[in-house]
Design an enzyme around this catalytic site. Structure first.
Site, mmCIF file in Angstrom:
data_model
loop_
_atom_site.group_PDB
_atom_site.id
_atom_site.type_symbol
_atom_site.label_atom_id
_atom_site.label_comp_id
_atom_site.label_asym_id
_atom_site.label_seq_id
_atom_site.Cartn_x
_atom_site.Cartn_y
_atom_site.Cartn_z
ATOM 1 N N GLY A 196 -2.768 -33.188 -93.654
ATOM 2 C CA GLY A 196 -1.708 -32.727 -92.774
ATOM 3 C C GLY A 196 -0.368 -33.169 -93.313
ATOM 4 O O GLY A 196 -0.270 -33.698 -94.414
ATOM 5 N N GLY A 197 0.645 -32.902 -92.539
ATOM 6 C CA GLY A 197 1.990 -33.232 -92.972
ATOM 7 C C GLY A 197 2.176 -34.729 -93.171
ATOM 8 O O GLY A 197 3.030 -35.142 -93.940
ATOM 9 N N PHE A 198 1.382 -35.542 -92.482
ATOM 10 C CA PHE A 198 1.641 -36.977 -92.533
ATOM 11 C C PHE A 198 0.614 -37.745 -93.329
ATOM 12 O O PHE A 198 0.707 -38.941 -93.484
ATOM 13 C CB PHE A 198 1.695 -37.543 -91.115
ATOM 14 C CG PHE A 198 2.764 -36.909 -90.294
ATOM 15 C CD1 PHE A 198 2.457 -36.241 -89.135
ATOM 16 C CD2 PHE A 198 4.079 -36.952 -90.711
ATOM 17 C CE1 PHE A 198 3.447 -35.639 -88.398
ATOM 18 C CE2 PHE A 198 5.070 -36.357 -89.979
ATOM 19 C CZ PHE A 198 4.760 -35.685 -88.816
ATOM 20 N N GLY A 199 -0.406 -37.084 -93.796
ATOM 21 C CA GLY A 199 -1.391 -37.824 -94.550
ATOM 22 C C GLY A 199 -2.702 -37.072 -94.645
ATOM 23 O O GLY A 199 -2.779 -35.886 -94.345
ATOM 24 N N LYS A 227 -7.435 -41.547 -90.631
ATOM 25 C CA LYS A 227 -6.230 -40.850 -91.073
ATOM 26 C C LYS A 227 -5.386 -41.822 -91.873
ATOM 27 O O LYS A 227 -4.962 -42.859 -91.380
ATOM 28 C CB LYS A 227 -5.434 -40.333 -89.873
ATOM 29 C CG LYS A 227 -4.139 -39.646 -90.284
ATOM 30 C CD LYS A 227 -3.723 -38.593 -89.277
ATOM 31 C CE LYS A 227 -2.488 -39.008 -88.522
ATOM 32 N NZ LYS A 227 -2.152 -38.074 -87.451
ATOM 33 N N ASP A 276 3.954 -31.033 -80.641
ATOM 34 C CA ASP A 276 3.339 -30.311 -81.761
ATOM 35 C C ASP A 276 1.982 -29.745 -81.360
ATOM 36 O O ASP A 276 1.004 -29.848 -82.099
ATOM 37 C CB ASP A 276 3.220 -31.236 -82.978
ATOM 38 C CG ASP A 276 3.092 -30.451 -84.289
ATOM 39 O OD1 ASP A 276 3.344 -29.225 -84.275
ATOM 40 O OD2 ASP A 276 2.736 -31.056 -85.312
#
Ligand SMILES: *[C@@H]1O[C@H](CO)[C@@H](O)[C@H](O)[C@H]1NC(C)=O
Ligand SMILES: *[C@@H]1O[C@H](CO)[C@@H](O)[C@H](O)[C@H]1NC(C)=O
Ligand SMILES: *[C@@H]1O[C@H](CO)[C@@H](O)[C@H](O)[C@H]1NC(C)=O
Ligand SMILES: *[C@@H]1O[C@H](CO)[C@@H](O)[C@H](O)[C@H]1NC(C)=O
Ligand SMILES: *[C@@H]1O[C@H](CO)[C@@H](O)[C@H](O)[C@H]1NC(C)=O
Ligand SMILES: *[C@@H]1O[C@H](CO)[C@@H](O)[C@H](O)[C@H]1NC(C)=O
Length: 927
Positions: A581-584, A600, A701
């Site tokens: 994903g965008g964060f990891g 995550k 989100d």
């Protein structure tokens, strides 16, 4: 058509001028790289698409390989390279690049930067590089530095090559089997290293070890005894150092082919285990103080062994034996580790030629005296002294000799005097003839059976130092064992935990991200909104104390160590990746007992504090809010630069997969009743977030890729990294714009103002997707239909054809059609342009619940009161459950009874919460 094409255009324009989509980040970095390096040979980097540049490889617009070796490049490398988070291979070796080498993304696997003029590596370079397989960084112009011990984080490392890399100091004890189970090549030649070869090398899988040519004054020293246990070695280059002692027994190094011992201070007899080694191809022995008969190797072996006197062999003819006297003397000094001071002068085949052999005094051609006094020798007294039959005086005093005085010495026929005083000998003094003068004074344990002090150090060892090294190794082993025990305890506790609560608590929770970072063409954005001044002191990630909430978490012992997480995810193996994903990246993990978890791992290179804030936000939110339809956090890890969150595993993946990718993923399309039930689950989760948790959390989100499904196809909302807590008394506040195109409420996109109605809007879009099976933004459609909300509303105007919007993948009957009309109305109501026109989530639950009841009359919700308990954080609840179980072992722990403490229990046993987390916020009504 109030919300029409013009509005979409307006939005698109706005975004294209202000916002930078995530995928173009690689483009910016590549442009930076292009401008900072120069090539005299043509390097075709002219295309507007960096993925078409020469020697650049992409995967889905992300740069994965840059191969610029031997390009005669000059210039430097930009810091921004760390943002190429899909990069696996970076080759720039054999150029003239200079300056500080930058940090690299932790996706990197192969790094070749040798033969350049880089001046330094970042001190934290290896801290997070757990994917690294191969590093080649030698022959640069680095300023002096030590071998960074953080290298041990690179568990996957196969090759570490750093010849002429300006290393100083000792080789750290990190190069061992525990840290580097796969290490095959370790090359540290031409540095300025000193000290010993680390003991950790014993038992490693290293095949290729180069430590030759150290430039420090002392060079590497000590013995080579550790290589006896490096049984995988094929190539061993230790030449041009100060190693002492004999060549060890190499009988277990059955693959050794190429060994270079030359230019050291090695002594002793070359062991037959080397000369007879079948695998041997090349051996270099020149310029040591090797003793005994010059070794004779098989013809197939290339031998570099200058016999003109660069060693201390007894003859110049390979294979020719030494005189018995020389052999006797060599046996005598073997247990002393062949002291260098003797080997230096013991040359040739006759000890009594010109009385130049140190410690040996002759009378004619016979040895009369052995004088080893005060030479600092350690080791034991050899019984071979007895074969020196002419010796009258045996003087061994004032050394560190250990062991006993051998019985055989009493048989020396000419002996008149034996002086072993001031050593560390023990045991009874054997009975010498009466005319022999025996001096054994100054040995604390002489006359006793066992030494009271520690056992004898091995011959050739470095006496006392050896003990301390041994002690350190012992401590290290102890610590490793303790760590192992810790892991075991963790796993066992987990087992117990699972047994007790696993099935009831949150049945099968997990975070799975879709394979792409957004939903299809939806692009994740996270950029400061224009004019982003923060109202009410609260915005983006500040304004309320997140750290205090994080401390609350720690009290609950949710911290899980990085070692454990590495272990359960196979060291974050590619194979375990569930999604990015965008964060990891999210990895699947499996505990010993088979329990699956999702881990995550946040990208370490998140710009500034953003990553940390998302991380803390997610922990803070997830420990504050717990609900059947919100994914549950099991723990987290914040170590070094690692930021990891541990969730339960949601085996059925994301709603996005089931709605849009079901064909590709081999799934069945969702039936209408399933869709309704999922919609209700999401509505309940979000309703809880919006106020039932007693504080207002805004998700920001919501989208199908953040909705996860369990095996029972019940849904949970996940990804709380962007969740914001509304400040006290405020129903709306400004924040940095974050979210996903296609799901952003118009007023939020334009002004950055956040209310719960932002989530309601996104929820409406999700309902539309559930109905139609189309993505929020679908580029495969004609222009006027790309934007789902616009298209949906337009279709809605035409009552006759409206049913055509229903997802063709599902069958829907008369009864279904009725609920479809209700949900369609609800969806477009949620997407009303004005926030105040949108219903709240409670309304959604009220409308959906009866519809779902119709379809699932036999499955009443056991806990329908919006979650478990509203006042306890997860750790508090955990300890409460544990207490309760302790009191009543027969209690059948189930969701509805013991897991949900009654109000009285809650009041009496739960300590007041810390005020740091906007506790005073009471209004649950943000509308
Ligand atoms: C770089 O690209 C050129 C031209 O495509 C190719 O000939 C060369 O082999 C490539 N070099 C590497 C290392 O990939
Ligand atoms: C390498 O580049 C330098 C200038 O940067 C140039 O003088 C030299 O000729 C180049 N060498 C080769 C082999 O292209
Ligand atoms: C190496 O770096 C030093 C400064 O640290 C500099 O003086 C020297 O010129 C550099 N050598 C080369 C070959 O670039
Ligand atoms: C070995 O090297 C270390 C570090 O340079 C030095 O302190 C020590 O004295 C050396 N030992 C011997 C026996 O030369
Ligand atoms: C060789 O390996 C065997 C089996 O591990 C071991 O018993 C033996 O002591 C080793 N020999 C040497 C010289 O290390
Ligand atoms: C080791 O010996 C081989 C065979 O004689 C020779 O080719 C090689 O150059 C030697 N290596 C060194 C470092 O002297």
């Amino acid at each position: 058509m109030g919300f029409g094409v013009s509005y979409v255009l307006h939005l698109v324009l706005l975004f294209s001028t202000i916002f930078v989509p995530a995928w173009s980040q690689d483009g910016d970095v590549m442009q930076k790289l292009k401008t900072s390096i120069k090539s005299s040979r043509n390097l075709d980097w002219s295309d507007s698409d960096y993925c078409k540049w020469e020697n650049v490889t992409c995967n889905e617009a992300r740069v994965t390989r840059i191969q610029l070796q031997s390009r005669n490049l000059t210039g430097f490398l930009p810091k921004e390279l760390v943002q190429l988070t899909a990069l696996t291979d970076f080759y720039c070796n054999d150029n003239n690049l200079y300056g500080d080498f930058p940090n690299m993304p932790n996706s990197l696997q192969n790094l070749y930067i040798d033969k350049n003029k880089f001046t330094s590596m970042p001190s934290d370079f290896f801290d997070n590089m757990s994917s690294l397989l191969l590093v080649s960084m030698g022959n640069n112009n680095f300023t002096q530095w030590k071998i960074p011990s953080s290298l041990k984080n690179c568990l996957a490392l196969k090759t570490f090559s750093a010849n002429n890399a300006s290393f100083v100091g000792e080789i750290p004890e990190i190069f061992g089997e525990e840290n580097f189970p796969s290490l095959v090549t370790l090359q540290l030649s031409y540095n300025s290293l000193e000290g010993n070869l680390p003991n950790s090398l014993a038992g490693t899988s290293i095949e290729n070890l180069w430590v030759n040519g150290q430039k420090s004054t002392n060079k590497l020293n000590g013995t080579l005894s550790v290589i006896q246990k490096m049984t995988s070695l094929k190539v061993l280059w230790v030449n041009v150092n100060s190693f002492t002692g004999p060549i060890p027994d190499l009988s277990n190094l059955t693959q050794l082919e190429d060994v270079c011992f030359r230019d050291n201070r090695l002594t002793g007899v070359v062991p037959s285990t080397l000369t007879s080694l079948p695998s041997l191809r090349v051996v270099n022995l020149t310029n040591n103080q090797l003793q005994g008969s010059p070794p004779k190797f098989q013809d197939s072996v290339k031998v570099d062994n200058d016999l003109s006197g660069t060693n201390s062999f007894c003859t110049a003819v390979a294979g020719q034996p030494c005189s018995p006297l020389v052999n006797a003397l060599l046996s005598v000094v073997e247990p002393l580790g062949y002291p260098y001071i003797l080997a230096e002068s013991w040359k040739g085949n006759g000890p009594c030629g010109d009385n130049t052999w140190k410690g040996v005094i002759c009378s004619g051609s016979n040895i009369s005296t052995i004088d080893f006094r005060k030479l600092g020798f350690s080791g034991s007294i050899s019984s071979s002294f007895a074969s020196l039959s002419s010796v009258t005086k045996l003087l061994l005093s004032n050394n560190n000799l250990t062991g006993t005085i051998p019985e055989e010495l009493t048989n020396m026929p000419a002996l008149k005097e034996i002086d072993v005083s001031n050593n560390l000998l023990y045991g009874q003094i054997p009975k010498f003839r009466e005319d022999v003068v025996v001096n054994a004074a100054g040995n604390p344990d002489i006359g006793h059976d066992k030494p009271s002090s520690p056992p004898t150090p091995s011959p050739g060892g470095k006496d006392k130092k050896k003990f301390s090294v041994g002690a350190i190794v012992g401590v290290v082993i102890g610590v490793v064992c303790l760590l192992g025990l810790g892991v075991l305890v963790f796993v066992m506790c987990r087992r117990r935990y699972n047994k007790r609560y696993g099935k009831v608590q949150t049945p099968n929770a997990i975070v799975v991200h879709p394979r792409h970072s957004g939903d299809g063409n939806a692009v994740k954005i996270s950029v400061a909104a224009a004019g982003g001044s923060l109202a009410g002191g609260v915005g983006g990630t500040s304004g309320f104390s997140q750290s205090s909430s994080v401390q609350n978490v720690e009290a609950g012992n949710m911290v899980i160590s990085i070692q454990v997480l590495r272990e359960v995810t196979n060291n974050f193996s590619e194979k375990n990746i569930l999604g990015k994903g965008g964060f990891g990246t999210v990895y699947k993990g499996e505990l010993d007992d088979g329990t699956k978890i999702a881990v995550k791992r946040m990208q370490s290179d998140m710009v500034g504090d953003k990553g940390l804030n998302e991380f803390k936000s997610e922990i803070a939110v997830l420990t504050k809010v717990r609900h059947r339809h919100l994914v549950a956090l099991l723990g987290y890890c914040l170590e070094d630069n690692e930021k990891l969150l541990v969730y339960e595993y949601m085996p059925q993946g994301t709603l996005s997969q089931h709605l849009f990718d079901w064909k590709d993923d081999g799934l069945k399309p969702l039936e209408w009743k399933r869709r309704l039930s999922i919609a209700l689950d999401v509505a309940r989760g979000v309703e809880y977030l919006h106020g039932l948790a007693q504080q207002i959390f805004i998700h920001r989100d919501l989208k199908p890729s953040n909705i996860l499904l369990g095996d029972d196809m019940r849904a949970k909302v996940s990804d709380f990294g962007l969740v914001r807590l509304a400040p006290e008394g405020q129903a709306s506040f400004e924040t940095r714009l974050a979210g996903t195109f296609g799901y952003l409420a118009p007023e939020y996109a334009v002004t950055g103002r956040v209310t719960t109605k932002v989530d309601v809007y996104s929820y409406g879009v999700i309902l539309m997707e559930i109905i139609t099976g189309r993505r929020a933004i679908d580029n495969s459609q004609p222009d006027e239909n790309i934007h789902l909300v616009t298209w949906f509303r337009r279709m809605q105007l035409n009552k006759d054809s409206f049913e055509k919007i229903i997802d063709p993948a599902m069958d829907i009957d008369e009864e279904g059609l009725e609920s479809f009309r209700t949900i369609a109305g609800l969806a477009s109501h949620c997407c009303a342009r004005e926030p105040h026109q949108r219903p709240d989530m409670g309304h959604m639950v009220n409308v959906l619940a009866p519809l779902v009841e119709i379809w699932k009359p036999s499955e009443p919700d056991a806990e329908d009161m919006y979650g478990i308990d509203l006042d306890m954080s997860l750790p508090q609840a955990l300890s409460k459950w544990q207490n309760m179980e302790g009191r009543s072992t027969t209690l059948d722990v189930s969701y509805s009874s013991s897991m949900i403490p009654s109000c009285e229990n809650t009041q009496s046993s739960i300590p007041p919460r810390s005020p740091g987390f906007a506790d005073s916020f009471t209004s649950a009504d943000a509308r």
